[in-house]
Structures are given as C-alpha cells and as structure tokens.
Write a protein that holds these residues in place. Structure first.
Motif, PDB file in Angstrom:
ATOM      1  N   UNK A  74     -72.189 -42.557 -14.000  1.00 63.67           N
ATOM      2  CA  UNK A  74     -72.358 -42.333 -12.556  1.00 63.67           C
ATOM      3  C   UNK A  74     -73.630 -43.025 -12.071  1.00 63.67           C
ATOM      4  N   UNK A  75     -74.723 -42.860 -12.802  1.00 62.57           N
ATOM      5  CA  UNK A  75     -75.987 -43.489 -12.408  1.00 62.57           C
ATOM      6  C   UNK A  75     -75.850 -45.008 -12.328  1.00 62.57           C
ATOM      7  N   UNK A  76     -75.168 -45.607 -13.304  1.00 63.04           N
ATOM      8  CA  UNK A  76     -74.961 -47.058 -13.301  1.00 63.04           C
ATOM      9  C   UNK A  76     -74.099 -47.493 -12.116  1.00 63.04           C
ATOM     10  N   UNK A  77     -73.056 -46.730 -11.835  1.00 62.67           N
ATOM     11  CA  UNK A  77     -72.185 -47.058 -10.709  1.00 62.67           C
ATOM     12  C   UNK A  77     -72.933 -46.943  -9.380  1.00 62.67           C
ATOM     13  N   UNK A  78     -73.744 -45.893  -9.241  1.00 66.66           N
ATOM     14  CA  UNK A  78     -74.517 -45.725  -8.004  1.00 66.66           C
ATOM     15  C   UNK A  78     -75.524 -46.855  -7.828  1.00 66.66           C
ATOM     16  N   UNK A  79     -76.121 -47.294  -8.924  1.00 68.83           N
ATOM     17  CA  UNK A  79     -77.048 -48.434  -8.861  1.00 68.83           C
ATOM     18  C   UNK A  79     -76.306 -49.688  -8.407  1.00 68.83           C
ATOM     19  N   UNK A  80     -75.119 -49.902  -8.962  1.00 66.36           N
ATOM     20  CA  UNK A  80     -74.324 -51.068  -8.570  1.00 66.36           C
ATOM     21  C   UNK A  80     -73.925 -50.994  -7.096  1.00 66.36           C
ATOM     22  N   UNK A  81     -73.549 -49.802  -6.636  1.00 67.32           N
ATOM     23  CA  UNK A  81     -73.208 -49.623  -5.217  1.00 67.32           C
ATOM     24  C   UNK A  81     -74.399 -49.994  -4.342  1.00 67.32           C
ATOM     25  N   UNK A  82     -75.588 -49.516  -4.707  1.00 67.57           N
ATOM     26  CA  UNK A  82     -76.786 -49.826  -3.928  1.00 67.57           C
ATOM     27  C   UNK A  82     -77.079 -51.326  -3.917  1.00 67.57           C
ATOM     28  N   UNK A  83     -76.851 -51.990  -5.045  1.00 68.18           N
ATOM     29  CA  UNK A  83     -77.086 -53.437  -5.106  1.00 68.18           C
ATOM     30  C   UNK A  83     -76.124 -54.201  -4.196  1.00 68.18           C
TER      31      UNK A  83
END
Length: 126
Positions: A74-83
């Motif tokens: 989830x943390x990785x996906x949220x980081x990707x969304x923010x990018x």
C-alpha cells in the motif's frame, strides 16, 4: 506569393500547436487512468489486509508477516500515485507540496492535505 507563404506558415503553426495540445491531453488522460488503476490496487490490498486480520482474529492464524507485506505494498502504491499526480500537476501548472507530495491546484497557498505553506510557481520535482 508572399501572402500565400505567410498563410501556409500560420496554418503550420496552428497545426503544430494543436498537435502539442492533443499530445498533452492524451498524456494527461493516460496518467489519470494510471492513478485510477493504482487506487484500485490500493483498495484491493486494503481488502486483503482486512481479510487477513479477520482470519487472524477469528481463526487464530498467524498472518502478521502477510499483513506487513500488504502494508508495504500500500505504501509503495501510494508513493507511486503521488508521483504520477505530481507529474499531472506539473503538466497543468499545479503545485506539489514539498512535505507530503500532495498535488494542489495552481495558486494554492497552503497544502490541502497537510497545511504546509506552498512555494509560489510550479513545483518541479521538489
């Protein structure tokens, strides 16, 4: 003949500008679709976390390691969304918060997510 050349050059400029804008719109659409897909993956992972937690409490299975893996996902996906949102913002002249990386509309003074004071102008990969 000079008038015809000027008309042709004007037409070429209009076509070139329209092509760039169309390309930008297509790129924005692709990135928005990517964000939607990433959000769907986040939702699915949240559901997996819920199922694993339920099983752990109800049946007593030790799902701790699986839950930790899901949380990292989830943390990785949220980081990707923010990018991706930051790229979208840059294309739209928006502002990205230097603290939490939330995309804010152009002209926003404070981040809509964390309240951090935003720098004026475009934020390119702060």
């Amino acid at each position: 003949m000079k008038l015809l050349d000027q008309a042709m050059n004007s037409a070429k400029q209009v076509i070139s500008t329209a092509g760039r804008k169309t390309g930008t719109a297509m790129e924005l659409s692709k990135m928005k679709l990517q964000v939607m897909q990433l959000r769907s993956q986040v939702q699915s992972t949240y559901e997996r976390i819920g199922t694993l937690t339920y099983e752990q409490q109800k049946v007593g299975t030790d799902n701790y390691d699986l839950i930790v893996v899901c949380i990292q996902e989830v943390d990785e996906l949220l980081t990707e969304i923010n990018e991706v949102n930051a790229k979208i913002s840059e294309m739209k002249d928006g502002v990205v918060c230097s603290r939490c990386r939330t995309v804010n509309p152009a002209g926003t003074v404070y981040c809509k997510s964390c309240g951090n004071r935003l720098k004026k102008g475009r934020a390119k990969g702060e």
